[in-house]
Scaffold this motif. Structure first.
Motif, short mmCIF file in Angstrom:
data_model
loop_
_atom_site.label_atom_id
_atom_site.label_comp_id
_atom_site.label_asym_id
_atom_site.label_seq_id
_atom_site.Cartn_x
_atom_site.Cartn_y
_atom_site.Cartn_z
N LYS A 31 0.84 -1.20 0.00
CA LYS A 31 0.00 0.00 0.00
C LYS A 31 0.87 1.25 0.00
CE LYS A 31 -3.69 2.54 0.75
NZ LYS A 31 -4.19 3.17 -0.44
N SER A 39 -7.48 -0.16 0.24
CA SER A 39 -7.12 -0.09 1.66
C SER A 39 -6.19 -1.25 2.02
CB SER A 39 -8.37 -0.15 2.53
OG SER A 39 -8.95 -1.45 2.47
N ARG A 40 -5.41 -1.05 3.08
CA ARG A 40 -4.52 -2.09 3.56
C ARG A 40 -5.33 -3.33 3.94
NH1 ARG A 40 -3.33 -4.96 7.36
NH2 ARG A 40 -4.79 -3.96 8.77
#
Length: 106
Positions: A31, A39-40
């Motif tokens: 990321k 998103s992570r």
């Protein structure tokens, strides 16, 4: 051309591309350093699925590495829908008498 299974998403390709370019990586590192606009948490979820499918290996502690199957998928040599490797020669080539594929009657 890549042959993505119906189970795959766009983030899967980004994860595999990142791991192909780097020796290994975590969702946080992907990321932060990669061109991944997800998103992570989503990257982490998809890494778990890719590991279950055998396209990446879970090395532990949230670190992943691409497998030979993952590389084959990126190169367009593996269809992840039916897990078939794509042959560059078709059966028609073997039967048509093309150079190197001379058909003989025995």
């Amino acid at each position: 051309m890549r042959y993505a299974g119906n189970w795959m998403t766009a983030v899967d390709d980004r994860i595999l591309e990142y791991l192909s370019e780097h020796e290994s990586g975590s969702p946080t590192k992907m990321k932060r350093e990669g061109p991944i606009r997800y998103s992570r948490q989503q990257v982490h979820r998809r890494c778990k699925i890719l590991a279950e499918k055998g396209l990446i290996n879970d090395l532990g502690n949230g670190v992943y590495m691409i497998t030979e199957d993952g590389e084959a998928y990126l190169e367009g040599r593996l269809d992840t829908e039916d897990w078939q490797y794509i042959d560059e020669e078709t059966d028609d080539d073997a039967r048509d008498g093309s150079p190197g594929n001379i058909a003989t009657d025995s």
